[in-house]
Scaffold this active site. Structure first.
Site, PDB file in Angstrom:
ATOM      1  N   LYS A   1      46.870   1.663  25.820  1.00 38.45           N
ATOM      2  CA  LYS A   1      46.194   2.833  25.268  1.00 38.45           C
ATOM      3  C   LYS A   1      45.714   2.562  23.860  1.00 38.45           C
ATOM      4  CE  LYS A   1      48.889   6.277  27.860  1.00 38.45           C
ATOM      5  NZ  LYS A   1      49.827   7.419  27.725  1.00 38.45           N
TER       6      LYS A   1
ATOM      7  N   GLY B   1      72.046  -2.454  15.446  1.00 35.91           N
ATOM      8  CA  GLY B   1      71.051  -2.789  14.434  1.00 35.91           C
ATOM      9  C   GLY B   1      70.945  -1.698  13.392  1.00 35.91           C
TER      10      GLY B   1
ATOM     11  N   HIS C   1      56.633  21.337 -12.239  1.00 36.05           N
ATOM     12  CA  HIS C   1      58.017  21.787 -12.132  1.00 36.05           C
ATOM     13  C   HIS C   1      58.067  23.103 -11.353  1.00 36.05           C
ATOM     14  CE1 HIS C   1      62.180  22.527 -13.324  1.00 36.05           C
ATOM     15  NE2 HIS C   1      61.818  23.777 -13.621  1.00 36.05           N
TER      16      HIS C   1
END
Length: 462
Positions: free
Chosen positions: A43, A180, A439
């Site tokens: 694909k 892993g 901020h």
């Protein structure tokens, strides 16, 4: 009628592989007026779109929503997590993939690219055969990508699977072993834990995400253990056996871990076997195709891009490679892609983001002329609102530019854009300190870190 060996199609570029590197190369080459044939056997979009980046991050978002719901009462929002409807999660995931796939198909169709579906194979250094169709390119671009690896003797079947199969799970396992502790491993460990599974990560090296700063690895390990994820580092896999009800994982120290599923996440290997590369004279090293800095193989007018080329295995590296090669062929003399300046994000909870040199690599390059500074997210207002922990680490050359930025905490991946600009443009801490960061945002943490390293900390100690 499609061209045959007697009357081949001829193009400026023939690209083998329609993943991130391949389709980026095709789109950019078409923009530059080059004729392009793009060959893909599966694909359009490749691993990233269909079996990697996008579906995985959709799962991670669902996992984030589950965790937010689970902890909502702690901030006064009365919500109950009644469970995970995996069918609906997968429907959501595939909806995202489907929309992006449709959009990509439209881009390629509108760009006057000849898109050829089927198994392509090199006949020689100028020719690709797709069934009976013959495509000849003045330049060839190899973009066949990568696939999940396993370990010798460990068969992928049934309850033993890689990320490819895990993305299509229709039932949630109660116990998972992740073999892993790299990027793929910790991302899936994070998803399974958020979905309610008991997770054990087994990593042969001495820390998780070993390509990152050691302090990042340590923070991630603490965060995982706080989330009840068991982390076993320095643990080597010995074997696995599976039955109808589960899989038994054995480590070299004799430990056995019982699970419903073993996810093998030991890295990805290149896709190059059986594609005619060596027969065309192209050097292949352990499956990878080495190139020079301009992505040229040892054969004239043959290039390689993306995961096929040794180095970072990242979709955005593939995009950059593909664009570079198209511009190189068009004669624009683009700047080579530098792996050091490619941003990396690991989307587990907490997120990890980094760009540039680690402290160890900086010291190897510059000796003792290196400074570091860690800004703790405990001093960042938005991080406190989100309830996340972590830090931003800066690595700089003494009295010189910032050469590495490393972050861990919720949503820090969204800060990697500015971090990349800082490192790539060789900004000094003083340069960044003069910029105003809104901020309250997590983005302020980058500003605060640079303020501190410039010697004028605000919400931090010098």
């Amino acid at each position: 009628m499609p061209a045959t060996a007697d009357a081949p199609d001829t193009y400026d570029l023939v690209i083998l592989g329609g993943g991130s590197g391949g389709y980026a190369c095709a789109l950019r080459a078409a923009q530059l007026g080059l004729s392009v044939a793009l060959v893909e056997r599966d694909k359009l979009g490749g691993t990233c779109l269909h079996r990697g980046c996008i579906p995985t991050k959709a799962l991670l978002h669902a996992a984030e929503v589950a965790d937010e719901t689970r902890h909502a009462a702690s901030i006064g929002v009365n919500a109950v997590l009644e469970g995970i409807d995996l069918d609906k999660v997968l429907s959501y995931q595939q909806g995202v993939v489907g929309r992006l796939h449709k959009g990509l198909q439209g881009l390629v169709a509108s760009a006057a690219i000849t898109y050829v579906e089927g198994d392509g194979r090199l006949v020689d250094a100028q020719t690709v055969a797709v069934g009976d169709r013959i495509l000849t390119g003045r330049h060839l671009v190899l973009a066949t990508g990568s696939q999940p690896r396993s370990l010798p003797g460990l068969e992928i079947s049934g309850r033993i699977m890689t990320s490819d199969q895990a993305l299509g799970l229709t039932e949630l396992p109660e116990r998972v072993v992740v073999l892993g502790g790299g990027v793929i491993g910790v991302e899936f460990a994070s998803v399974f834990a958020s979905f309610g599974a008991q997770v054990t990560v087994v990593e042969a090296l001495d820390r998780l995400v070993p390509a990152e700063e050691p302090s990042i690895s340590a923070q991630l390990t603490r965060a995982f253990r706080k989330r009840k994820i068991t982390v076993r580092t320095g643990a080597r896999f010995s074997g696995a056996t599976q039955g109808e009800d589960g899989v038994s994982v054995t480590l070299e120290d004799g430990t056995t871990i019982e699970a419903d599923l073993l996810l093998v996440a030991v890295g990805r290997g290149p896709v190059s076997e059986g594609l005619g590369y060596e027969q065309a004279g192209i050097v292949v090293d352990r499956g990878f195709v080495p190139t020079d800095e301009r992505l040229r193989t040892n054969v004239e007018n043959v290039y390689a891009v993306g995961d096929l080329v040794p180095g970072l295995q990242l979709a955005h590296r593939g995009f950059a490679h593909g664009i570079f090669v198209a511009e190189q062929i068009a004669g624009l003399s683009p700047t080579p892609v530098d792996d050091t300046l490619i941003p990396k994000v690991t989307y587990c909870d907490p997120e990890i983001a980094s760009v540039g040199l680690t402290e160890e690599r900086a010291r190897a390059a510059y000796g003792d002329e290196v400074q570091t500074y860690d800004y703790n997210l405990g001093g960042n207002g938005k991080s406190q609102i989100l309830g996340t922990q972590g830090f931003v680490r800066l690595v700089r050359r003494t009295d010189g530019p910032v050469v590495g930025i490393h972050m861990i905490g919720a949503r820090v991946g969204e800060q990697i854009g500015e971090a990349q600009l800082i490192v790539s443009w060789e900004a000094h801490p003083e340069d960044v300190a003069s910029l105003i960061h809104a901020h309250p945002t997590q983005n302020e943490a980058l500003g605060e870190a640079h303020l501190a390293l410039a010697g004028k900390p605000l919400h931090a100690h010098a």
